[in-house]
Write a protein that holds these residues in place. Sequence first.
Motif, mmCIF file in Angstrom:
data_model
loop_
_atom_site.group_PDB
_atom_site.id
_atom_site.type_symbol
_atom_site.label_atom_id
_atom_site.label_comp_id
_atom_site.label_asym_id
_atom_site.label_seq_id
_atom_site.Cartn_x
_atom_site.Cartn_y
_atom_site.Cartn_z
ATOM 1 N N SER A 39 0.678 -1.202 0.105
ATOM 2 C CA SER A 39 0.169 -0.026 0.039
ATOM 3 C C SER A 39 0.711 1.156 0.106
ATOM 4 O O SER A 39 0.267 2.386 -0.223
ATOM 5 C CB SER A 39 -0.862 0.117 1.315
ATOM 6 O OG SER A 39 -0.094 0.255 2.456
ATOM 7 N N LYS A 53 -2.780 0.276 -6.568
ATOM 8 C CA LYS A 53 -3.665 1.406 -6.139
ATOM 9 C C LYS A 53 -5.177 0.980 -6.372
ATOM 10 O O LYS A 53 -5.951 1.295 -5.507
ATOM 11 C CB LYS A 53 -3.401 2.673 -6.835
ATOM 12 C CG LYS A 53 -2.131 3.266 -6.561
ATOM 13 C CD LYS A 53 -2.052 4.733 -7.277
ATOM 14 C CE LYS A 53 -1.288 5.582 -6.879
ATOM 15 N NZ LYS A 53 -1.093 6.963 -7.676
ATOM 16 N N ALA A 54 -5.319 -0.081 -7.251
ATOM 17 C CA ALA A 54 -6.745 -0.564 -7.622
ATOM 18 C C ALA A 54 -7.134 -1.292 -6.320
ATOM 19 O O ALA A 54 -8.297 -1.421 -6.365
ATOM 20 C CB ALA A 54 -6.621 -1.076 -9.026
ATOM 21 N N LEU A 98 -5.379 -1.642 -2.925
ATOM 22 C CA LEU A 98 -5.276 -1.120 -1.619
ATOM 23 C C LEU A 98 -5.072 0.444 -1.738
ATOM 24 O O LEU A 98 -4.705 1.160 -2.555
ATOM 25 C CB LEU A 98 -3.935 -1.373 -1.363
ATOM 26 C CG LEU A 98 -3.733 -3.091 -0.935
ATOM 27 C CD1 LEU A 98 -2.356 -3.318 -0.437
ATOM 28 C CD2 LEU A 98 -4.678 -3.625 -0.094
ATOM 29 N N ARG A 99 -5.689 1.155 -0.550
ATOM 30 C CA ARG A 99 -5.651 2.538 -0.429
ATOM 31 C C ARG A 99 -4.228 2.869 0.099
ATOM 32 O O ARG A 99 -3.721 2.164 0.710
ATOM 33 C CB ARG A 99 -6.583 3.246 0.540
ATOM 34 C CG ARG A 99 -8.131 2.464 0.072
ATOM 35 C CD ARG A 99 -9.156 3.360 1.079
ATOM 36 N NE ARG A 99 -10.460 2.981 1.046
ATOM 37 C CZ ARG A 99 -11.221 2.023 1.467
ATOM 38 N NH1 ARG A 99 -10.503 1.144 2.206
ATOM 39 N NH2 ARG A 99 -12.439 1.733 1.205
ATOM 40 N N VAL A 112 -7.777 -2.278 2.349
ATOM 41 C CA VAL A 112 -8.529 -2.779 1.008
ATOM 42 C C VAL A 112 -9.653 -2.233 0.492
ATOM 43 O O VAL A 112 -10.579 -1.820 1.188
ATOM 44 C CB VAL A 112 -8.698 -4.432 1.157
ATOM 45 C CG1 VAL A 112 -9.321 -5.055 0.234
ATOM 46 C CG2 VAL A 112 -7.472 -5.087 1.678
ATOM 47 N N ARG A 113 -9.609 -2.109 -0.801
ATOM 48 C CA ARG A 113 -10.679 -1.394 -1.529
ATOM 49 C C ARG A 113 -12.049 -2.254 -1.489
ATOM 50 O O ARG A 113 -11.923 -3.474 -1.699
ATOM 51 C CB ARG A 113 -10.227 -0.723 -2.910
ATOM 52 C CG ARG A 113 -9.307 0.345 -2.717
ATOM 53 C CD ARG A 113 -8.988 0.878 -4.119
ATOM 54 N NE ARG A 113 -7.790 2.002 -4.204
ATOM 55 C CZ ARG A 113 -8.196 3.088 -3.851
ATOM 56 N NH1 ARG A 113 -9.321 3.619 -3.522
ATOM 57 N NH2 ARG A 113 -7.066 4.107 -3.736
ATOM 58 N N PRO A 114 -13.043 -1.527 -1.553
ATOM 59 C CA PRO A 114 -14.220 -2.475 -1.580
ATOM 60 C C PRO A 114 -14.373 -3.241 -2.814
ATOM 61 O O PRO A 114 -13.984 -2.786 -3.989
ATOM 62 C CB PRO A 114 -15.598 -1.466 -1.712
ATOM 63 C CG PRO A 114 -14.906 -0.330 -0.998
ATOM 64 C CD PRO A 114 -13.500 -0.382 -1.266
ATOM 65 N N ARG A 154 -12.253 -5.871 -3.699
ATOM 66 C CA ARG A 154 -10.829 -6.319 -3.987
ATOM 67 C C ARG A 154 -10.325 -7.288 -3.168
ATOM 68 O O ARG A 154 -8.851 -7.482 -3.137
ATOM 69 C CB ARG A 154 -9.917 -4.924 -4.000
ATOM 70 C CG ARG A 154 -10.205 -3.875 -5.294
ATOM 71 C CD ARG A 154 -10.013 -4.588 -6.562
ATOM 72 N NE ARG A 154 -10.171 -3.569 -7.460
ATOM 73 C CZ ARG A 154 -9.893 -3.845 -8.737
ATOM 74 N NH1 ARG A 154 -9.065 -5.191 -9.373
ATOM 75 N NH2 ARG A 154 -10.178 -3.124 -9.744
#
Length: 470
Positions: free
Chosen positions: A96, A240-241, A243-244, A309-311, A313
Amino acid sequence: MISLIAADEVPQPAYSSGVMLLIAAVAVGALLFLIMKVKLHAFVALVLISLLTAIAAGIPLGDIPAAMAEGFNTTLGSVALLVGFGVMLGRLLEVSGGAQILADTLVTRFGEKRAPLALGVAALLFGIPIFFDAGLVVFLPIILTVARRFGGSVLLYALPAAGAFAAMHAMIPPHPGPVAAAEALKGNIGLTLVVGLPLAVITWYVGSYLVSQFLGKRFHVDVPDVLFGEVNDGNDEDEKAVLRQPSFAVVLMLLLLPFALIASNTVVATLGASGAIDAEAGWAEFLVLIGQTPVALLLTVLASVAVLVRPGRMAEAQSLMDGALGPICAIILITGAGGMFGGVLRASGIGAAMTESLGDLGLPLLLQAFVIATALRVAQGSATVALTTTAGLIAAAAAEANLSDLRLVLLVIAIAAGSTVLSHVNDSGFWLVSRFFQMDEKTTLKTWTVMETTIGLTAFALAAVLWPLG
């Protein structure tokens, strides 16, 4: 660092002290020969030498599997969960870009030249409530990222932090070794903390930080990438897609969370033991539960997943964490086998043989405590076992001497000093450091073992200087 053995549970050797000491020396020499010269895999060599040592030391053949399994299982039970959760957390912070943000902040605040000092001071603070191995695992991504940023030997950054955790683990309540030693000697645990804390800080600075800077310049060890892969700065679009990229405050929160949880366990357990609170109250038992190190790290990993973690993903994040677990299998097995070797040496009574040979030398009490703890440390590897067993062995002599509270504290420090020196191949911590930083055994002996020894010698020197004041 592995298990506790009361003084009245020390196994008696099957042969004379001289024979048992010879067996121990041959076992260690054979192990080093197999690993360093024959190049046999360390896990295989440790298990083989553990088996042969058990046979040679006279452990009944039917009891050998249990003796080997006890040391292995005890070590594995504590290390596997810590390392597993630790590297998953480290992988998320690494990919990240969180570890890079933390490293950049350290650089800005302290500067390049003081980065090793900053890492060590942070480890001293975090090392008050947390055990050596857990602290080292959580600090790994920070150490490696700072080392990558500046280059040079990773030892310049790793040894100050590792030495801080080791010093606090051996010398400062509420860690189990110094607490058990103070109780066995009828010492004051509060005074042990008050006196021991500044002594531990001085010990770390002289015996670890200054020594580590010398060793780091003399021995170049490349920054390892086996645990977290190639360095990540958080700018990769695919990453980036998934993890923030966290802020410094978020990274700091994730790192402080396990320490806060473990500290809650420590505080509640200490207050409960003193009778200040009801240790059986539901809220107290809950804090103790979430403050158990594996549970604390599990909750921290879950918090990291929720924050980073992005929604949608989670599948990709799972692959990232899977990738972190694969390379650590060898580390866990070798560390467990190191615990097995130490466990066999304990079960054989080699430590009892060493203390028997030292008991009639007529040494001053402070020096006797240091020498016996050193002998036990060398014989069986565990610092905590050396601490608790030595305290039990000299408790009667300490009571007869009618020592002051300060001298009882200094006696605990001397025992802790002896239990720290000469970490070698029967110590699971030796293998943890060796494999985490990808050092061969020879380099680990020349760096980690040397630094552990200077930590112990510094602590004993401080206790000896203060002894006349007691």
